[in-house]
Design a protein around this motif. Structure first.
Motif, short mmCIF file in Angstrom:
data_model
loop_
_atom_site.label_atom_id
_atom_site.label_comp_id
_atom_site.label_asym_id
_atom_site.label_seq_id
_atom_site.Cartn_x
_atom_site.Cartn_y
_atom_site.Cartn_z
N MET A 100 -37.93 73.46 50.15
CA MET A 100 -36.65 73.57 49.43
C MET A 100 -36.21 72.19 48.96
O MET A 100 -36.20 71.23 49.72
N MET A 101 -35.86 72.07 47.69
CA MET A 101 -35.39 70.81 47.13
C MET A 101 -33.96 70.55 47.61
O MET A 101 -33.11 71.43 47.54
N THR A 102 -33.73 69.33 48.11
CA THR A 102 -32.40 69.00 48.64
C THR A 102 -31.73 67.89 47.86
O THR A 102 -30.70 67.39 48.28
N GLY A 103 -32.32 67.44 46.74
CA GLY A 103 -31.74 66.36 45.97
C GLY A 103 -30.51 66.79 45.19
O GLY A 103 -30.21 67.97 45.04
N PHE A 104 -29.78 65.79 44.69
CA PHE A 104 -28.57 66.04 43.91
C PHE A 104 -28.94 66.64 42.55
O PHE A 104 -29.79 66.10 41.84
N ARG A 105 -28.30 67.76 42.21
CA ARG A 105 -28.49 68.40 40.91
C ARG A 105 -27.11 68.73 40.33
O ARG A 105 -26.42 69.61 40.85
N ALA A 122 -16.01 69.12 49.35
CA ALA A 122 -16.52 70.45 49.00
C ALA A 122 -16.92 70.51 47.53
O ALA A 122 -17.96 71.10 47.18
N LEU A 123 -16.11 69.93 46.66
CA LEU A 123 -16.44 69.94 45.24
C LEU A 123 -17.72 69.16 44.96
O LEU A 123 -18.52 69.53 44.09
N LEU A 124 -17.92 68.07 45.69
CA LEU A 124 -19.17 67.32 45.54
C LEU A 124 -20.37 68.18 45.90
O LEU A 124 -21.40 68.16 45.21
N VAL A 125 -20.24 68.94 46.99
CA VAL A 125 -21.32 69.84 47.39
C VAL A 125 -21.53 70.94 46.36
O VAL A 125 -22.67 71.26 45.98
N TYR A 126 -20.44 71.49 45.85
CA TYR A 126 -20.54 72.59 44.89
C TYR A 126 -21.25 72.17 43.60
O TYR A 126 -22.10 72.91 43.09
N VAL A 127 -20.90 71.00 43.08
CA VAL A 127 -21.45 70.60 41.77
C VAL A 127 -22.79 69.87 41.90
O VAL A 127 -23.50 69.74 40.90
N GLY A 128 -23.14 69.43 43.09
CA GLY A 128 -24.39 68.68 43.23
C GLY A 128 -25.41 69.28 44.16
O GLY A 128 -26.62 69.03 44.02
N TYR A 129 -24.94 70.09 45.11
CA TYR A 129 -25.86 70.62 46.13
C TYR A 129 -25.67 72.12 46.34
O TYR A 129 -25.90 72.62 47.44
N HIS A 134 -27.48 74.48 45.32
CA HIS A 134 -28.76 75.12 45.64
C HIS A 134 -29.06 75.02 47.13
O HIS A 134 -29.67 75.91 47.71
N VAL A 135 -28.62 73.95 47.76
CA VAL A 135 -28.78 73.81 49.21
C VAL A 135 -27.74 74.66 49.94
O VAL A 135 -28.03 75.32 50.94
N TYR A 136 -26.52 74.65 49.42
CA TYR A 136 -25.40 75.39 50.02
C TYR A 136 -25.72 76.88 50.14
O TYR A 136 -25.51 77.49 51.19
#
Length: 238
Positions: A1-6, A112-119, A121-123
Motif C-alpha cells: 500500500m502506498m503511504t506517500g502524500f497525494r 484532520a484536513l491534512l490527512v484528508y487532502v494528502g493521505y 488513500h491511507v485513511y
C-alpha cells in the motif's frame, strides 16, 4: 500500500471534509471572541452634599475578578476612607477551559484536513484512521457540550459581579446612608455572548460530523453487512 502524500482536494467537497473546514472556522471564532476580551464598567458614586466620583471596574480574560482592583487602598471617596477593594468572583476556570477546547479543536481540524487532502488513500485503507477520527470527534463533541455550558454560567457570573447590584454588594462605601452607587456606563458583552453562541454551534457541528466519520469506520460497514445478510432473499421453492 502506498503511504506517500497525494494531494487530493476531493474530500473537502464531501461532507466529511467540508464539515472539518466549518469546524475550523467556528473554533477560531469561539476562542477569538473570548480570549482577547477586555471591558470596563464605569461606576458613578453620588455623594450627598459632596463632589461625585467615578470608579472603573475593569475586567478581561481570563476573568479572575477577585484579582482586579476596583479601589486602591486608603482612598478617600465622599469623605470616607475606603480600603483596597477588588471585584468579586473568578470565572477563569470556565473561560480557560472553553478557550483550551476551542484551541484543541482548531488544531485537530488542521491535522484532520491534512490527512484528508494528502493521505485519504491511507485513511480509508486502514481501520485505525477512521476509528481514531471517530473517537476524537466524539470526545470533542462532549467537551464542547461541557465547556460551552460552563462558560455560559461563567459569563453570567461576570455580568452579575460587574453590574450595579454586584458593585453594591462588593463596595462597602455604597452601603453608607449618604452615598449612592450606580453603574452608568456598561462594557459591551457582545463578543462574549457570541463566544457562547459559537460554543453551542460547535457542539451541533461536531455532533453532525461524528455521524459522517462513523460511516467511514468498520463498525458502520459491519452493521450494513449484517443487515444485508439478515435481509437476504429466500430461495424459491422447487
Amino acid at each position: 500500500m502506498m503511504t506517500g502524500f497525494r494531494l487530493n482536494l476531493a474530500p473537502v467537497k464531501e461532507p466529511l471534509g467540508f464539515i472539518k473546514v466549518v469546524e475550523w472556522f467556528t473554533a477560531v471564532f469561539a476562542f477569538g471572541s473570548c480570549g482577547g476580551y477586555a471591558g470596563r464598567n464605569v461606576v458613578s458614586v453620588f455623594c450627598g452634599g459632596g463632589v461625585n466620583e467615578t470608579l472603573n471596574a475593569t475586567f478581561s480574560y481570563p476573568f479572575r475578578l477577585n484579582q482586579m482592583l476596583l479601589v486602591e487602598g486608603n482612598t478617600t471617596i465622599c469623605n470616607h476612607t475606603v480600603a483596597e477593594t477588588h471585584l468579586v468572583g473568578d470565572s477563569s476556570s470556565s473561560a480557560e477551559f472553553f478557550v483550551a477546547v476551542a484551541t484543541l479543536a482548531f488544531l485537530y481540524c488542521m491535522a484532520a484536513l491534512l490527512v484528508y487532502v494528502g493521505y485519504m488513500h491511507v485513511y480509508r485503507d486502514s481501520d485505525f484512521g477512521p476509528m481514531f477520527d471517530f473517537v476524537v470527534t466524539s470526545i470533542l463533541t462532549f467537551l464542547w457540550l461541557v465547556c460551552a455550558s460552563a462558560w455560559a454560567r461563567g459569563l453570567q457570573t461576570v455580568k452579575d459581579a460587574t453590574d450595579t447590584a454586584g458593585i453594591l454588594s462588593t463596595l462597602a462605601l455604597c452601603k453608607e446612608n449618604d452615598v449612592t452607587c450606580e453603574v452608568t456606563d456598561f462594557a459591551s458583552f457582545r463578543s462574549l455572548n457570541v463566544s457562547v453562541v459559537f460554543g453551542y454551534l460547535n457542539l451541533v457541528v461536531w455532533a453532525g460530523n461524528a455521524w459522517f466519520v462513523y460511516k467511514e469506520t468498520r463498525w458502520h460497514s459491519q452493521k450494513l453487512s449484517s443487515q444485508g445478510v439478515g435481509r437476504g432473499t429466500v430461495p424459491a421453492p422447487i
